[in-house]
Design an enzyme around this catalytic site. Structure first.
Site, short mmCIF file in Angstrom:
data_model
loop_
_atom_site.label_atom_id
_atom_site.label_comp_id
_atom_site.label_asym_id
_atom_site.label_seq_id
_atom_site.Cartn_x
_atom_site.Cartn_y
_atom_site.Cartn_z
N VAL A 276 10.96 2.74 4.77
CA VAL A 276 12.15 2.76 3.92
C VAL A 276 12.63 4.20 3.75
CG1 VAL A 276 13.12 2.19 1.67
CG2 VAL A 276 11.40 0.69 2.70
N ASP B 164 4.50 -13.21 -1.71
CA ASP B 164 3.83 -11.91 -1.84
C ASP B 164 4.20 -11.25 -3.17
OD1 ASP B 164 2.06 -9.99 -0.93
OD2 ASP B 164 3.55 -8.89 0.23
#
Length: 312
Positions: free
Chosen positions: A60, A169
């Site tokens: 990211v 998740d």
């Protein structure tokens, strides 16, 4: 979206009815980032900035939208070509969602040239602040704050569950806390604009409308797997409720409910529910016991959890 957190090992095989996750919680091989060069332009529009962090499947970067003049997060998936089928699924899933408890998706594309050519990327809302995992490092949080954070995430889960998606998740590293969320003295504001916890990373999410076999996927973070996830069974929304229950329990106690190797954790959660700290108020013990029930059908819905937490 804030800096991606290094993820615990997510590959697995099934043996004797249990999902055996490769590696351990403390000795997992470190993620090897594959960052893009700073200063490059994606899609003739998004200027690549510094690396914010790396997860199990992506890197990211901070980015700048040169067309609209705003800061964004650029999630660059690793791998190329056909290996991006799962990444494309995440793009399609997230593009369907518009909710204040979720990280907004602005755009998607593919790197066209250079050494990273062929890698897909998502352009996401840049959410300043911390993750719940970072905030929990010094110790547990105050009960009212845990109730607020939990209610925000339960509301977001109820939204995606209604859309037919299981996140799979839910963990502290995927819960973002923008400025203002941790301010316990703040006066309640407009529900649509007040700071709220945000749920991120739909990298291994699945649609419940897919063929049942497609939801039998062994990936997930060992510390937050549901019993059915540990057994490699088809997943449904109750799996997310279970994981959120473990997150809330950790937020209140400062400790994970299950410890040991991934195999030990998987075995333990298929045999018994997590222990409840005696100091918790009765209403919290009742709610968390229900959320972490071994039988998925015994767990409340995410919408019911939100209502309980708002009341608390």
């Amino acid at each position: 979206m804030t800096a991606a957190q290094p993820q615990e090992p997510q590959t697995a095989t099934v043996d004797a009815g249990l999902v055996l996750l490769d590696g351990g919680l403390s000795d997992a091989a470190p993620v090897q980032p594959e960052p893009l060069p700073e200063g490059g332009l994606l899609g003739d529009r998004y200027r690549v900035g510094p690396l914010l962090g790396s997860g199990g499947m992506s890197d990211v970067h901070r980015g700048h939208d040169t067309l609209l003049g705003r800061e964004v997060a650029l999630k660059i998936f690793r791998g190329r070509g056909e290996s991006h089928a799962g990444r494309q699924r995440e793009m399609r899933l997230m593009a369907r969602f518009s909710h204040p408890g979720l990280v907004a998706v602005f755009d998607a594309g593919k790197v066209e040239d250079g050494p990273a050519a062929g890698r897909h990327y998502l352009v996401l809302e840049l959410v300043p602040g911390s993750t719940l995992a970072q905030v929990l490092q010094p110790g547990p949080l105050a009960v009212p704050l845990v109730a607020k954070i939990g209610a925000d995430i339960a509301e977001a889960l109820a939204f995606v569950h209604e859309a037919g998606v299981v996140h799979r998740d839910v963990k502290p590293a995927n819960i973002l806390l923008p400025p203002g969320v941790l301010d316990e003295e703040a006066e309640p504001g407009d529900p649509l604009t007040a700071p709220r916890a945000r749920l991120a990373d739909f990298g291994i999410a699945r649609s419940t409308r897919d063929h049942p076999a497609s939801t039998v996927d062994h990936r997930g973070t060992p510390g937050y797997l549901s019993p059915e996830q540990a057994m490699g069974a088809p997943l449904a929304p109750p799996s997310d409720v279970y994981a959120l229950g473990l997150v809330l329990l950790e937020s209140l106690s400062g400790e994970r409910a299950f410890t040991g190797t991934p195999v030990q954790q998987a075995y333990a959660r298929t045999r018994h529910a997590p222990s409840m700290p005696e100091h918790l108020p009765a209403e919290w013990r009742k709610l968390l016991t229900a959320m972490t029930a071994l039988e998925p059908t015994a767990r409340p819905s995410a919408a019911a959890v939100e209502a309980e937490l708002r009341a608390l």
